[in-house]
Design an enzyme around this catalytic site. Structure first.
Site, PDB file in Angstrom:
ATOM      1  N   ARG A  83     -20.401  71.663 -13.643  1.00  0.00           N
ATOM      2  CA  ARG A  83     -20.722  70.943 -12.417  1.00  0.00           C
ATOM      3  C   ARG A  83     -20.547  69.451 -12.674  1.00  0.00           C
ATOM      4  O   ARG A  83     -21.125  68.900 -13.614  1.00  0.00           O
ATOM      5  CB  ARG A  83     -22.175  71.235 -12.005  1.00  0.00           C
ATOM      6  CG  ARG A  83     -22.623  70.388 -10.849  1.00  0.00           C
ATOM      7  CD  ARG A  83     -24.103  70.496 -10.522  1.00  0.00           C
ATOM      8  NE  ARG A  83     -24.450  69.281  -9.828  1.00  0.00           N
ATOM      9  CZ  ARG A  83     -25.669  68.876  -9.532  1.00  0.00           C
ATOM     10  NH1 ARG A  83     -26.714  69.628  -9.871  1.00  0.00           N
ATOM     11  NH2 ARG A  83     -25.867  67.745  -8.907  1.00  0.00           N
ATOM     12  N   HIS A 127     -23.131  62.535  -5.138  1.00  0.00           N
ATOM     13  CA  HIS A 127     -24.250  62.351  -6.067  1.00  0.00           C
ATOM     14  C   HIS A 127     -24.569  60.855  -6.110  1.00  0.00           C
ATOM     15  O   HIS A 127     -24.444  60.206  -7.141  1.00  0.00           O
ATOM     16  CB  HIS A 127     -23.901  62.929  -7.448  1.00  0.00           C
ATOM     17  CG  HIS A 127     -25.098  63.224  -8.310  1.00  0.00           C
ATOM     18  ND1 HIS A 127     -25.359  64.469  -8.847  1.00  0.00           N
ATOM     19  CD2 HIS A 127     -26.121  62.439  -8.731  1.00  0.00           C
ATOM     20  CE1 HIS A 127     -26.479  64.426  -9.567  1.00  0.00           C
ATOM     21  NE2 HIS A 127     -26.964  63.196  -9.517  1.00  0.00           N
ATOM     22  N   GLU A 172     -29.635  66.332  -3.900  1.00  0.00           N
ATOM     23  CA  GLU A 172     -30.989  65.789  -3.789  1.00  0.00           C
ATOM     24  C   GLU A 172     -31.177  64.762  -2.674  1.00  0.00           C
ATOM     25  O   GLU A 172     -31.429  63.580  -2.924  1.00  0.00           O
ATOM     26  CB  GLU A 172     -31.436  65.202  -5.132  1.00  0.00           C
ATOM     27  CG  GLU A 172     -31.476  66.243  -6.232  1.00  0.00           C
ATOM     28  CD  GLU A 172     -32.107  65.736  -7.538  1.00  0.00           C
ATOM     29  OE1 GLU A 172     -32.296  64.523  -7.688  1.00  0.00           O
ATOM     30  OE2 GLU A 172     -32.415  66.581  -8.397  1.00  0.00           O
ATOM     31  N   ASN A 307     -32.760  72.190  -8.186  1.00  0.00           N
ATOM     32  CA  ASN A 307     -32.932  71.285  -9.326  1.00  0.00           C
ATOM     33  C   ASN A 307     -34.416  71.235  -9.642  1.00  0.00           C
ATOM     34  O   ASN A 307     -35.212  70.769  -8.827  1.00  0.00           O
ATOM     35  CB  ASN A 307     -32.438  69.877  -8.977  1.00  0.00           C
ATOM     36  CG  ASN A 307     -30.949  69.826  -8.673  1.00  0.00           C
ATOM     37  OD1 ASN A 307     -30.243  70.821  -8.807  1.00  0.00           O
ATOM     38  ND2 ASN A 307     -30.472  68.664  -8.282  1.00  0.00           N
ATOM     39  N   TYR A 309     -37.455  70.174 -12.435  1.00  0.00           N
ATOM     40  CA  TYR A 309     -37.893  69.462 -13.633  1.00  0.00           C
ATOM     41  C   TYR A 309     -39.379  69.622 -13.910  1.00  0.00           C
ATOM     42  O   TYR A 309     -39.797  69.843 -15.029  1.00  0.00           O
ATOM     43  CB  TYR A 309     -37.543  67.968 -13.528  1.00  0.00           C
ATOM     44  CG  TYR A 309     -36.055  67.740 -13.613  1.00  0.00           C
ATOM     45  CD1 TYR A 309     -35.427  67.591 -14.835  1.00  0.00           C
ATOM     46  CD2 TYR A 309     -35.267  67.739 -12.461  1.00  0.00           C
ATOM     47  CE1 TYR A 309     -34.051  67.431 -14.932  1.00  0.00           C
ATOM     48  CE2 TYR A 309     -33.894  67.579 -12.542  1.00  0.00           C
ATOM     49  CZ  TYR A 309     -33.294  67.432 -13.777  1.00  0.00           C
ATOM     50  OH  TYR A 309     -31.934  67.289 -13.856  1.00  0.00           O
ATOM     51  N   GLU A 373     -29.800  72.300 -11.748  1.00  0.00           N
ATOM     52  CA  GLU A 373     -30.199  71.319 -12.770  1.00  0.00           C
ATOM     53  C   GLU A 373     -31.531  71.748 -13.343  1.00  0.00           C
ATOM     54  O   GLU A 373     -32.461  72.071 -12.592  1.00  0.00           O
ATOM     55  CB  GLU A 373     -30.431  69.912 -12.180  1.00  0.00           C
ATOM     56  CG  GLU A 373     -29.197  69.144 -11.838  1.00  0.00           C
ATOM     57  CD  GLU A 373     -29.512  67.729 -11.344  1.00  0.00           C
ATOM     58  OE1 GLU A 373     -30.569  67.146 -11.714  1.00  0.00           O
ATOM     59  OE2 GLU A 373     -28.704  67.211 -10.568  1.00  0.00           O
TER      60      GLU A 373
HETATM   61  C1  GBH Z   1     -31.945  64.540 -11.106  1.00  0.00           C
HETATM   62  O1  GBH Z   1     -32.930  63.924 -10.358  1.00  0.00           O
HETATM   63  C2  GBH Z   1     -30.611  63.939 -10.784  1.00  0.00           C
HETATM   64  O2  GBH Z   1     -29.841  64.766  -9.946  1.00  0.00           O
HETATM   65  C3  GBH Z   1     -29.821  63.518 -11.983  1.00  0.00           C
HETATM   66  O3  GBH Z   1     -28.798  62.669 -11.599  1.00  0.00           O
HETATM   67  C4  GBH Z   1     -30.746  62.879 -12.999  1.00  0.00           C
HETATM   68  O4  GBH Z   1     -30.068  62.309 -14.071  1.00  0.00           O
HETATM   69  C5  GBH Z   1     -31.694  63.940 -13.482  1.00  0.00           C
HETATM   70  O5  GBH Z   1     -32.359  64.540 -12.423  1.00  0.00           O
HETATM   71  C6  GBH Z   1     -32.735  63.441 -14.466  1.00  0.00           C
HETATM   72  O6  GBH Z   1     -33.548  62.467 -13.895  1.00  0.00           O
HETATM   73  O7  GBH Z   1     -43.569  62.975 -10.153  1.00  0.00           O
HETATM   74  O8  GBH Z   1     -43.201  61.416 -11.948  1.00  0.00           O
HETATM   75  O9  GBH Z   1     -43.573  63.724 -12.455  1.00  0.00           O
HETATM   76  C7  GBH Z   1     -34.240  64.416 -10.587  1.00  0.00           C
HETATM   77  C8  GBH Z   1     -35.216  63.766  -9.691  1.00  0.00           C
HETATM   78  C9  GBH Z   1     -37.115  64.290 -11.104  1.00  0.00           C
HETATM   79  C10 GBH Z   1     -37.363  63.388  -8.883  1.00  0.00           C
HETATM   80  C11 GBH Z   1     -38.593  64.526 -11.148  1.00  0.00           C
HETATM   81  C12 GBH Z   1     -38.828  63.631  -8.938  1.00  0.00           C
HETATM   82  C13 GBH Z   1     -40.752  63.787 -10.339  1.00  0.00           C
HETATM   83  C14 GBH Z   1     -41.316  62.963 -11.427  1.00  0.00           C
HETATM   84  N1  GBH Z   1     -36.595  64.211  -9.778  1.00  0.00           N
HETATM   85  N2  GBH Z   1     -39.301  63.624 -10.290  1.00  0.00           N
HETATM   86  S1  GBH Z   1     -43.040  62.778 -11.487  1.00  0.00           S
END
Ligand code: GBH
Length: 479
Positions: A83, A127, A172, A307, A309, A373
């Site tokens: 991707r 993006h 996103e 995505n 995290y 992601e």
């Molecule tokens: C992605 O965004 C992007 O698509 C990518 O480009 C980027 O490099 C990658 O992630 C890593 O950042 O509330 O403080 O615990 C992810 C965006 C990540 C947004 C987690 C909200 C919550 C953090 N998200 N975040 S917190």
């Protein structure tokens, strides 16, 4: 694969897609090459104080020139999909003006190189690198940008559509609208909640118009990628079954509506959630949402790119002012979770991924799921020609176990893409946060497969994990 080996493997479904992801501004560099125009990230990264250590994506991983070497790395990993994103400014430098064939030539070389290596290209059309010329006319707060996006999507598909089967529209929309237009930590660095809601709607509209033209052009699979987070109270992080007070339940529902359903419901149900409309109306009015928009946005898609995290942790706390990133969250506190965190400070909660996938399966049936992601920043230990990143391997493994559990429980999960293939330009964090399974030395541009990459290669080779954690092979076995 012998029967004995299958017995030890926590197998994923046949044909499961194993991939890795990047994005144009984060890896390509070569920002002035071959007629590329200026994007909002070129502008924003030069704003004093915007980026850690005043870095830019001017060089990044120089992937524009080193893509062939990078395909070689993907080939070593055995990826079934890559991707990447297409820079709008390489294709139409001014956003809407003449087409720059040299920019399309680059993506054609990339796609052909991937196909020759047996790797399926998964291009994303947006993006976050909006042409500056369009931002100067209002950017995503202007409805016209969505139509310009559809035009650009059509141009790209006309060149690559005979070889690309899977298209990703927008990445996103929550991040692009809220971080870019609402709180100004991303490009274009604007600070208005009203603008953020308008931008979010126009990004969704761009997606819908994009689906229309891509479908007409013969696309076989279309997705959009949304950043989703299960919304949990601190107590639920450790025990999902814990009972909530009515106040906490309301706080969870409200935040879930703002970060998840605001995007899922228009795309997958053709409507805004009732919980969100009054907040949008109070902040931005509803004039930007026109008749017919939701039908456009709700056009059927084949896959939903998830995505993931970290979860979003909230609880009711009367008197708390709204969180700056979430208008409408008066009386809600965002306390964070009691869990270990990654180098970006994000709590590590693998069960959040299985919860999310099962919730999507239950609430939005009929659309295939793709983890588009998942990954983590950690500090690498470079030692000779090895890069040790046991934390990242543990992160990926625990999230893949969670994904597997969701599949067993009925989720239609088709694949998993690691964020990221390469260490790269991590937006406002510059180059300080490394997400790659390939280490990049930004001085020399030398790439080294990290221990997590060697581990991932083995997972891909056997299409699964080791049933018992203890049976994970030593790095010497997989290297
Ligand atoms: C992605 O965004 C992007 O698509 C990518 O480009 C980027 O490099 C990658 O992630 C890593 O950042 O509330 O403080 O615990 C992810 C965006 C990540 C947004 C987690 C909200 C919550 C953090 N998200 N975040 S917190």
């Amino acid at each position: 694969t012998t029967t004995a080996m299958r017995g030890q493997t926590l197998a994923f479904p046949d044909g499961f897609i194993w991939g890795a992801a990047t994005a144009a501004y984060q890896v390509e560099g070569a920002t002035r090459a071959d007629g590329r125009g200026v994007s909002i990230w070129d502008t924003f990264s030069r704003r004093p104080g915007a980026i850690a250590d005043a870095r830019t994506g001017d060089t990044a991983c120089d992937h524009y020139h080193r893509y062939a070497e990078d395909i070689g790395l993907m080939d070593r990993l055995g990826l079934s999909a890559y991707r990447f994103s297409i820079a709008w400014t390489r294709v139409r430098p001014d956003g809407s003006g003449p087409v720059n064939q040299a920019g399309l030539d680059f993506y054609e070389r990339l796609v052909d190189g991937l196909l020759a290596a047996g790797i399926e290209p998964y291009p994303a059309l947006y993006h976050w690198d909006l042409p500056q010329a369009l931002e100067d006319r209002g950017g995503w707060t202007d409805r016209d940008t969505a139509y310009r996006f559809a035009e650009y999507a059509e141009t790209v598909q006309a060149r690559l559509g005979d070889r690309v089967r899977t298209w990703m529209t927008v990445n996103e929309p929550w991040v692009a609208s809220v971080l870019g237009y609402g709180i100004g930590v991303h490009a274009p660095g604007r600070n208005s909640w009203a603008d953020a809601f308008r931008a979010a709607h126009h990004l969704l509209l761009a997606h819908g118009l994009g689906v229309r033209v891509l479908r007409a052009g013969g696309a076989s699979q279309i997705t959009l990628n949304v950043n989703l987070a299960p919304v949990l109270t601190p107590g639920q992080v450790n025990d999902p079954a814990v009972a909530l007070s009515p106040e906490d339940a309301e706080a969870v529902d409200r935040v879930d509506a703002l970060i998840n359903r605001q995007f899922l419901d228009p795309v997958l149900r053709g409507e805004y959630p009732a919980r969100v409309l009054p907040i949008i109306e109070r902040v931005a009015g509803l004039g930007h949402i026109r008749d017919g928009d939701l039908a456009e946005i709700g056009r059927p898609i084949d896959l939903l790119g998830v995505n993931y995290y970290t979860p979003c942790v909230v609880r009711s706390m009367p008197g708390t002012p709204a969180n700056p990133a979430y208008p409408g969250t008066e009386d809600i506190e965002f306390p964070g979770a009691f869990a270990p965190t990654t180098a970006t400070g994000w709590p590590i909660v693998p069960t959040g991924l299985s919860q999310l996938l099962l919730r999507l399966t239950r609430d939005y049936p009929g659309v295939g799921l793709l983890v588009a992601e998942n990954g983590a920043a950690f500090d690498d230990v470079v030692s000779g020609d090895r890069v040790h990143d046991a934390d990242r391997t543990a992160f990926l493994e625990s999230h893949l176990r969670a994904a597997h559990a969701a599949i067993e429980a009925g989720a239609d999960l088709r694949g998993y893409l690691v964020w990221s293939l390469l260490d790269n330009f991590e937006w406002a964090e510059g180059y300080n946060k490394r997400f790659g399974i390939v280490h990049v030395d930004f001085g020399t541009q030398r790439r080294v497969l990290k221990d997590s990459g060697l581990w991932y290669r083995e997972v891909i080779r056997r299409n699964g994990l080791w049933k018992e954690r203890a049976r994970r092979p030593t790095l010497e076995e997989v290297a």
